[in-house]
Enzyme design. Structure first.
Site, PDB file in Angstrom:
ATOM      1  CD  GLU A   1      -3.167  -1.024   2.191  1.00 23.84           C
ATOM      2  OE1 GLU A   1      -3.093  -0.015   2.887  1.00 23.84           O
ATOM      3  OE2 GLU A   1      -3.921  -1.919   2.146  1.00 23.84           O
TER       4      GLU A   1
ATOM      5  CG  HIS B   1      -8.940   6.092   1.209  1.00 26.51           C
ATOM      6  ND1 HIS B   1      -8.826   5.826  -0.071  1.00 26.51           N
ATOM      7  CD2 HIS B   1      -8.321   4.980   1.760  1.00 26.51           C
ATOM      8  CE1 HIS B   1      -8.262   4.905  -0.467  1.00 26.51           C
ATOM      9  NE2 HIS B   1      -7.858   4.219   0.749  1.00 26.51           N
TER      10      HIS B   1
ATOM     11  NE  ARG C   1      -4.381   5.622   2.833  1.00 25.15           N
ATOM     12  CZ  ARG C   1      -4.987   4.737   3.726  1.00 25.15           C
ATOM     13  NH1 ARG C   1      -5.864   5.088   4.598  1.00 25.15           N
ATOM     14  NH2 ARG C   1      -5.046   3.545   3.455  1.00 25.15           N
TER      15      ARG C   1
ATOM     16  CG  HIS D   1     -10.287   6.273   5.197  1.00 24.07           C
ATOM     17  ND1 HIS D   1     -10.995   5.268   4.994  1.00 24.07           N
ATOM     18  CD2 HIS D   1      -8.982   5.573   5.672  1.00 24.07           C
ATOM     19  CE1 HIS D   1     -10.461   4.330   5.094  1.00 24.07           C
ATOM     20  NE2 HIS D   1      -9.421   4.184   5.536  1.00 24.07           N
TER      21      HIS D   1
ATOM     22  NE  ARG E   1      -5.022   5.264   9.536  1.00 23.05           N
ATOM     23  CZ  ARG E   1      -5.347   4.237   8.581  1.00 23.05           C
ATOM     24  NH1 ARG E   1      -5.068   3.086   8.560  1.00 23.05           N
ATOM     25  NH2 ARG E   1      -6.408   4.477   7.535  1.00 23.05           N
TER      26      ARG E   1
HETATM   27  C1  SIN Z   1      -7.606   0.879   2.205  1.00 24.67           C
HETATM   28  O1  SIN Z   1      -8.107  -0.312   2.026  1.00 24.67           O
HETATM   29  O2  SIN Z   1      -7.180   1.703   1.288  1.00 24.67           O
HETATM   30  C2  SIN Z   1      -7.757   1.399   3.769  1.00 24.67           C
HETATM   31  C3  SIN Z   1      -6.807   0.847   4.561  1.00 24.67           C
HETATM   32  C4  SIN Z   1      -6.296   1.623   5.741  1.00 24.67           C
HETATM   33  O3  SIN Z   1      -7.262   2.827   5.766  1.00 24.67           O
HETATM   34  O4  SIN Z   1      -5.366   1.480   6.550  1.00 24.67           O
END
Ligand code: SIN
Length: 529
Positions: A129, A243, A289, A350, A385
């Site tokens: 991610e 997000h 993000r 988010h 975060r």
């Molecule tokens: C996501 O699946 O993009 C969210 C994961 C997160 O907020 O840590």
């Protein structure tokens, strides 16, 4: 914030309320609350309080997974370094050390309860991610949160020492001279006084305050508001993570398109069909993000307000429909086929980093009151975060609270006098919808001092306009006002830009003044410390 006065707390007459006694009360049934309950000594009688149905929580909605340094090329040191880099200078490093270091044990905890996360031929299927330097996200397809929540809930149901109190709304936390001694909940229109030697707040965050949010409206930070009224120190309220890729369904709901899609190769396109993220950040779609969210807004503005799209078509139907089952089926219900169509997206609130300030054992500034999960400000996230660190935080700090209580528990005597620290939740019927829409505009991805100041004034007028009886559903409304006030006040005070908090009137970082935290406490002026 302006001085306010409140109606006389009904529970100064608490002896007239129905009451029940437990050893420990845990409020909240997401990953953090259930982890605490399951990790407490089974000799302790626990009340596990949930506002909605038992499994309804933000955990349940988490798609991506849980970050944990277990890959062959990974280490706790690298997980620590990524978390601290994204946190932009205000992470509490001892807490991040614990988070990253205790990650493998947190994974083992879930595995010991039967969790069987997705595998590939090499073992656990670790996905990537944004802003992670390694593939380190353990997942169950794209509904990891639901999988974990159901697993923990089954286990809770097998524990005779845990009494579930579903559909019970935390109204206020009760304190006596030596700290917290219980809480007031509302169930079926009646107030009940729950007494215990320790109360753990794990009620989640406040992203539901925003109209455009990947969370439900019920993510309204009620535990943070109650702890604030009970005198607990609150920290970092200005840091709200947006997000970048949220999709709006035909019915107007906001649905998350997990970051794991970009981790697996999906890209962002402008309305001309061109990739643009590398014009804004060297990591492109895998930038942190906050950077991606701002780039989306800038690119859209540059094109005269055109829509931005997520493009995963090259990944193919077979892979997408299996790996991203939830996303695939939700988009299909809305007539989008992710192997065929580019998907319109925009940022949405988010995750909220601010909350009840705790130490490394989850202790708050009020004796016998603990907090964990999104309701807490442990300091692990700093100003932003790192993706998928939140499920991990819920387990690591939930287990630490349980360890602390198990080692120190002693039953308290019933306090003779409750302190006046109990401040009744009262509030205003001013249009909640207007507040939520305003918050989107004023305290969203980009903020400006003048607008924040005007909103703070608007909020304090709204608060004093009306008072309502405590025995109705106004608690949620009141909490929303109170937390919006704390958020806007903190955002106004932080006259710089850092991580998730961006001020167009102060676009740079100011380390000298602000490599610190904004702390707020009932009856005191907010401080930067
Ligand atoms: C996501 O699946 O993009 C969210 C994961 C997160 O907020 O840590």
């Amino acid at each position: 914030m302006a001085e306010r006065s409140y109606i006389t707390p009904v529970w100064q007459n608490h002896k007239q309320l129905d009451s029940k006694s437990y050893d420990v009360i845990v409020v909240g049934t997401g990953i953090a609350g259930m982890t605490v309950s399951l990790s407490l000594d089974s000799k302790l009688r626990i009340a596990l309080v949930s506002k909605e149905q038992f499994t309804e929580s933000s955990t349940y909605k988490a798609q991506g997974g849980m970050a944990v340094a277990v890959g062959p090329d990974d280490s706790a040191e690298e997980h620590f370094a990524d978390t601290v880099r994204v946190g932009q200078g205000v992470c509490r490093e001892e807490a991040v050390n614990l988070l990253a270091g205790e990650g493998p044990a947190a994974l083992e905890f879930l595995q010991s309860l039967g969790a069987d996360f997705c595998h590939n031929q090499n073992g656990l299927d670790l996905t990537r991610e944004a802003a992670h330097s390694r593939n380190r996200v353990v997942h169950y397809y794209d509904y990891t949160g639901k999988y974990i929540a159901e697993l923990l809930a089954d286990e809770v149901n097998r524990h005779n020492n845990i009494e579930r109190l579903d559909r019970s709304f935390l109204v206020d936390i009760v304190t006596a001279q030596d700290g917290c001694c219980g809480c007031i909940v509302e169930h079926n229109g009646r107030l009940v006084y729950l007494r215990a030697a320790a109360v753990v707040v794990a009620t989640g965050g406040y992203s539901g305050l925003f109209k455009r949010s990947t969370n439900e409206v019920s993510a309204s930070g009620d535990g943070i508001a109650a702890a604030y009224r009970a005198g607990a120190m609150i920290a970092d309220m200005e840091f709200v993570q947006f997000h970048p890729t949220a999709f709006t369904t035909l019915s107007g709901k906001v649905f998350l398109l997990t970051e794991a899609l970009r981790g697996e190769g999906a890209v962002l396109l402008n309305s001309a069909g061109d990739r643009f993220m590398f014009n804004y950040h060297p990591s492109g779609e895998l930038a942190p993000r906050d950077e991606v969210s701002r780039a989306i807004l800038r690119e859209s503005t540059r094109q005269g307000g055109e829509t931005i799209y997520l493009d995963a078509r090259h990944l193919g139907k077979e892979y997408l429909a299996d790996r991203f089952r939830q996303v695939y089926s939700e988009l299909a219900k809305n007539n989008y086929f992710i192997e065929r169509d580019t998907i319109p997206i925009a940022p949405a609130a988010h995750y909220t980093i601010g909350g009840i300030k705790t130490d490394l054992w989850g202790r708050t500034s009020v004796g016998s009151l603990y907090a964990c999960g999104e309701a807490a400000a442990t300091g692990v996230h700093g100003a932003n975060r790192l993706a998928s660190n939140s499920l991990l935080e819920g387990i690591v700090f939930g287990r630490r609270i349980a360890t602390y209580i198990n080692e120190t528990y002693s039953a308290k005597r019933e306090p003779s006098e409750l302190s006046a620290g109990v401040t009744a939740a009262t509030g205003s019927y001013t249009d909640l919808n207007a507040l939520r829409t305003k918050l989107d505009g004023v305290a969203g991805v980009v903020r400006r001092g003048e607008e924040l100041e005007a909103m703070l004034k608007w909020l304090s007028v709204g608060e004093t306009n009306h008072q309502v009886s405590p025995v109705d559903h106004s608690y949620h409304v009141y909490n929303t006002y109170q937390l919006a006030g704390l958020l806007v006040e903190a955002a106004l005070l932080r006259t710089e830009s850092r991580g998730a908090h961006y001020r167009s009137d102060f676009p740079g970082k100011n380390d000298e003044t602000f490599r610190k935290h904004i702390l707020q406490q009932w009856g005191r002026k907010a401080v930067i410390a």
